[in-house]
Motif scaffolding. Structure first.
Motif, PDB file in Angstrom:
ATOM      1  N   GLY A 148      -5.769   8.413   3.489  1.00  0.00           N
ATOM      2  CA  GLY A 148      -5.434   7.132   2.795  1.00  0.00           C
ATOM      3  C   GLY A 148      -5.408   7.347   1.463  1.00  0.00           C
ATOM      4  N   CYS A 166     -10.783   1.669  -5.468  1.00  0.00           N
ATOM      5  CA  CYS A 166     -10.470   0.799  -4.527  1.00  0.00           C
ATOM      6  C   CYS A 166     -11.723  -0.239  -4.366  1.00  0.00           C
ATOM      7  CB  CYS A 166     -10.020   1.413  -3.248  1.00  0.00           C
ATOM      8  SG  CYS A 166      -8.465   2.175  -3.203  1.00  0.00           S
ATOM      9  N   LEU A 175       0.809  -1.074  -0.110  1.00  0.00           N
ATOM     10  CA  LEU A 175       0.074   0.000  -0.050  1.00  0.00           C
ATOM     11  C   LEU A 175       0.840   1.063   0.092  1.00  0.00           C
ATOM     12  CD1 LEU A 175      -2.899  -0.984   2.563  1.00  0.00           C
ATOM     13  CD2 LEU A 175      -3.068  -1.177  -0.020  1.00  0.00           C
ATOM     14  N   CYS A 210      -7.061   5.253  -0.672  1.00  0.00           N
ATOM     15  CA  CYS A 210      -8.174   5.087  -1.449  1.00  0.00           C
ATOM     16  C   CYS A 210      -9.294   6.294  -1.418  1.00  0.00           C
ATOM     17  CB  CYS A 210      -8.845   3.928  -0.714  1.00  0.00           C
ATOM     18  SG  CYS A 210      -8.127   2.300  -0.904  1.00  0.00           S
ATOM     19  N   SER A 211      -8.884   7.290  -0.607  1.00  0.00           N
ATOM     20  CA  SER A 211      -9.699   8.590  -0.645  1.00  0.00           C
ATOM     21  C   SER A 211      -8.912   9.413  -1.589  1.00  0.00           C
ATOM     22  CB  SER A 211      -9.863   9.056   0.785  1.00  0.00           C
ATOM     23  OG  SER A 211     -10.512   8.206   1.467  1.00  0.00           O
ATOM     24  N   ASN A 250     -12.967  -2.897  -1.584  1.00  0.00           N
ATOM     25  CA  ASN A 250     -12.494  -3.432   0.124  1.00  0.00           C
ATOM     26  C   ASN A 250     -11.022  -2.903   0.411  1.00  0.00           C
ATOM     27  OD1 ASN A 250     -14.969  -4.845   0.151  1.00  0.00           O
ATOM     28  ND2 ASN A 250     -14.212  -6.644  -0.669  1.00  0.00           N
ATOM     29  N   GLN A 251     -11.047  -1.752   0.135  1.00  0.00           N
ATOM     30  CA  GLN A 251      -9.589  -0.942   0.502  1.00  0.00           C
ATOM     31  C   GLN A 251      -8.392  -1.419  -0.066  1.00  0.00           C
ATOM     32  OE1 GLN A 251      -9.494   2.097   2.388  1.00  0.00           O
ATOM     33  NE2 GLN A 251     -11.807   1.684   1.748  1.00  0.00           N
ATOM     34  N   ASN A 252      -8.760  -2.192  -1.436  1.00  0.00           N
ATOM     35  CA  ASN A 252      -7.651  -2.706  -2.034  1.00  0.00           C
ATOM     36  C   ASN A 252      -7.693  -1.832  -3.398  1.00  0.00           C
ATOM     37  OD1 ASN A 252      -6.779  -4.614  -0.185  1.00  0.00           O
ATOM     38  ND2 ASN A 252      -8.240  -6.062  -1.013  1.00  0.00           N
ATOM     39  N   PHE A 253      -6.528  -1.210  -3.800  1.00  0.00           N
ATOM     40  CA  PHE A 253      -6.195  -0.411  -4.945  1.00  0.00           C
ATOM     41  C   PHE A 253      -6.579  -1.601  -6.259  1.00  0.00           C
ATOM     42  CE2 PHE A 253      -3.561   0.550  -8.528  1.00  0.00           C
ATOM     43  CZ  PHE A 253      -3.966   1.932  -8.796  1.00  0.00           C
TER      44      PHE A 253
END
Length: 634
Positions: free
Chosen positions: A51, A60, A22, A53-54, A62-65
């Motif tokens: 973060g 993103c 990340l 993802c924002s 599930n918070q994965n790029f």
């Protein structure tokens, strides 16, 4: 004890491998940004407090790029592919509607890419034949409205998983290669310089997919000269010593001279006419438009009528809303207009008035059987309708040969353009739910306002749902069954493709509900009900088979469109909407839901699940079996 050690090892692996990735992505993105110009829109890149993802334009799950969506930002500079290669899990890349220029970057290096969106930039030059070689996962390629030249790369045609391809508005030339994929969701090669015979494997595509290529021939366009469908040429047999190539060259030279001379003469005549009549009404000529549906075009022209309006008989624009008066008929006809499409009812224009609002003008050529009094009364009735989910009628024009309807302009285009890739914007689940609720509310309003009509809408489909600036749904082309020629309505209007219309030769009060069901399935699956394009008898049976093929797949993960952003938290609600669509598409009228039940169930839906998803999935499986059985026994 051994289990605890294993657990600790897994934690160490997680912190050693996953978390650094990340951080690595964040640094790679900052490196990528250094190659960009005019990147003010990306000012929050580097803000670690919110973060990765924002950050603006970061996709993103599930918070994965998994991708970049840098659209409509005025970006320029360099798309550095070597830097992008360092990103983990880069599945989607979009820079639609920016100012990048020069040769297209070597995206083939990113073999994991699934979607590539480069439309509406200034990329130019020829693409090498291996431009897409090795990109076996690539499903979506959008290169429209650039300055690309040369032949269509064969490596593009050979992509095994290609579903969407849109390269319209470039300068590609030569023959169309044989595409390996057959079942396209989006296929658009229009407005290039392609020539030769269209491959047989593409002969069933919509003619609009090939519009604007003067050198193309063969199905679905006109037959090629010298093809088996044309009369044989016997000149060579009669004159064995002749030279066909030389003769053809001489003929082309002569034809070119004749055409050039004709153009010069015609231009001279037009110049004289313009000088003579520039202070009078413009000469209105008949416009030649294709009868098949064509994609959006940036072509600019004036709105023209088949015949010039006569004040004594037809008059000018009739306004149905007093606050909109002030548009002059001649100003409207002189206005700069963008052709949005040309379909079975006529052409649609986006008209930009010099001292007024932007409006949409729809020409209708199949209302000639209705008298002026009846037409005016019906339009005034439509003009009195007022609902947030209806596209308001502003004014109309009555002519013997054709009619004009003037509506407000919806900034975000049609729902169809978003669902099938033409806009470059993917609608998330929350937006899709908002849209279908708006459609249901607008339809309910029409049912209450037209209780005396079996088809208060009559032509409900995704291309007749337009979206305003906040993506609120507005229904278009509603309430026209009463004034459209019956034969034309039966052949082209969507409600007449319902099962009962094909069996009884007339629709029922639930035919619009059937159309709502088809729209729901299209919204959720991302699949276009291509049978709408098949006119005449048998289309409704094909459409029913399409519905059955969708729901008959069962819960395999392929029913819902995997490309819907944010579907994870709302999957249970999406399943509920799918069941509502199935209820609206029941073949038997007694089993099909009524509009009140459908609207009520749609209003109950939420953006995120509130538990019980497993029960929803089990219930869906049972419903699918019941639905398939009811169709097979109909």
């Amino acid at each position: 004890m051994a289990h605890k050690v294993d657990y600790c090892c897994l934690l160490m692996l997680f912190f050693t491998w996953f978390l650094p990735s990340l951080a690595d992505n964040a640094q790679v993105l900052m490196n990528f940004k250094r190659f960009l110009s005019n990147a003010d829109a990306l000012n929050n890149w580097g803000n670690q407090s919110i973060g990765v993802c924002s950050w603006t334009g970061i996709l993103c799950f599930n918070q994965n790029f998994h991708g970049l969506r840098l659209e409509n930002m005025g970006l320029s500079g360099t798309v550095d592919v070597d830097t992008l290669l360092q990103l983990t899990n880069l599945n989607s890349f979009s820079v639609i509607n920016n100012n990048f220029e020069g040769p297209m970057p070597e995206f083939k290096k990113i073999v994991s890419l699934r979607a590539l969106f480069l439309s509406n930039n200034k990329f130019s030059g020829e693409l090498p034949d291996d431009a897409f070689e090795g990109m076996k996962r690539l499903k979506r390629v959008f290169l429209a409205e650039n300055g690309l030249t040369g032949h269509i790369p064969t490596s593009l045609a050979k992509l095994p998983n290609l579903l969407d391809v849109d390269i319209h508005g470039n300068s590609f030339e030569g023959n169309i290669p044989e595409f390996q994929q057959r079942d396209f969701r989006v296929f658009n090669l229009s407005y290039n310089k392609l020539e030769g015979q269209i491959p047989e494997s593409l002969s069933s595509k919509d003619p609009g997919s090939f519009a604007g290529n003067q050198g193309l021939c063969g199905k679905p366009l006109s037959p090629c000269i010298g093809s088996p469908t044309s009369p044989p040429d016997t000149d060579t047999d009669e004159h064995p010593n002749s030279h066909p190539e030389k003769e053809n060259k001489e003929k082309r030279v002569i034809l070119t001279v004749i055409v050039v001379a004709g153009v010069i003469v015609l231009a001279s005549i037009l110049a004289l006419l313009i000088i003579r009549y520039r202070r009078k009404k413009p000469v209105l000529v008949k416009e030649a438009q294709p009868q098949n549906v064509t994609p959006f075009s940036s072509e600019s022209k004036s709105i023209v009528l088949t015949t010039e309006p006569k004040k004594s008989e037809e008059g000018g624009l009739n306004f149905v809303r007093n606050e909109r008066e002030g548009i002059d008929m001649q100003d409207l006809l002189r206005a700069s207009a963008e052709v949005l499409g040309s379909g079975s009812f006529g052409s649609t224009y986006k008209a930009m008035l010099l001292n007024g609002p932007v409006v949409v003008v729809k020409r209708f050529k199949h209302m000639n059987n209705v008298g002026k009094k009846e037409f005016v009364e019906h339009m005034n009735r439509l003009g009195k309708l007022s609902h947030p989910n209806l596209l308001p009628l502003v004014a109309f024009y009555y002519g013997k040969e054709e009619k004009l309807l003037v509506h407000d302009f919806a900034e975000n285009g049609s729902l169809a353009s978003h669902l099938h890739g033409r806009s470059g914007v993917e609608l998330n689940w929350g937006t899709r739910l908002k849209i279908i609720k708006g459609v249901a509310r607008g339809l309910a309003y029409l049912y209450t306002e037209f209780p005396d009509q079996a088809l208060p809408h009559g032509h409900l489909k995704s291309s007749n749902v337009v979206l305003d600036g906040s993506f609120e749904a507005r229904l278009a082309e509603y309430g026209l069954v009463a004034v459209v020629e019956k034969s034309h309505a039966q052949q082209f209007m969507v409600a007449y493709k319902s099962p009962e219309a094909s069996q009884l030769e007339k629709p029922s009060e639930k035919s619009d509900v059937w159309c709502l069901g088809i729209l729901i399935l299209e919204l959720l699956t991302g699949k276009f009900p291509a049978n709408y394009l098949r006119h005449g008898k048998g289309a409704s049976e094909d459409l029913a088979a399409w519905v059955n093929s969708i729901v008959g797949e069962g819960w395999s993960g392929e029913v819902l469109d995997k490309g819907i952003p944010g579907r994870g938290s709302g999957e249970g609600e999406m399943v509920k909407l799918l069941r509502i669509g199935m209820g609206c598409c029941e073949w038997k009228l007694e089993s099909r839901w009524g509009w009140k039940e459908a609207v009520s169930k749609i209003e109950e839906l939420k953006e995120s699940d509130d538990g019980g998803e497993g029960d929803n999935l089990n219930s869906l499986s049972t419903s699918l079996d019941d639905f398939s059985l009811s169709h097979s026994t109909s």
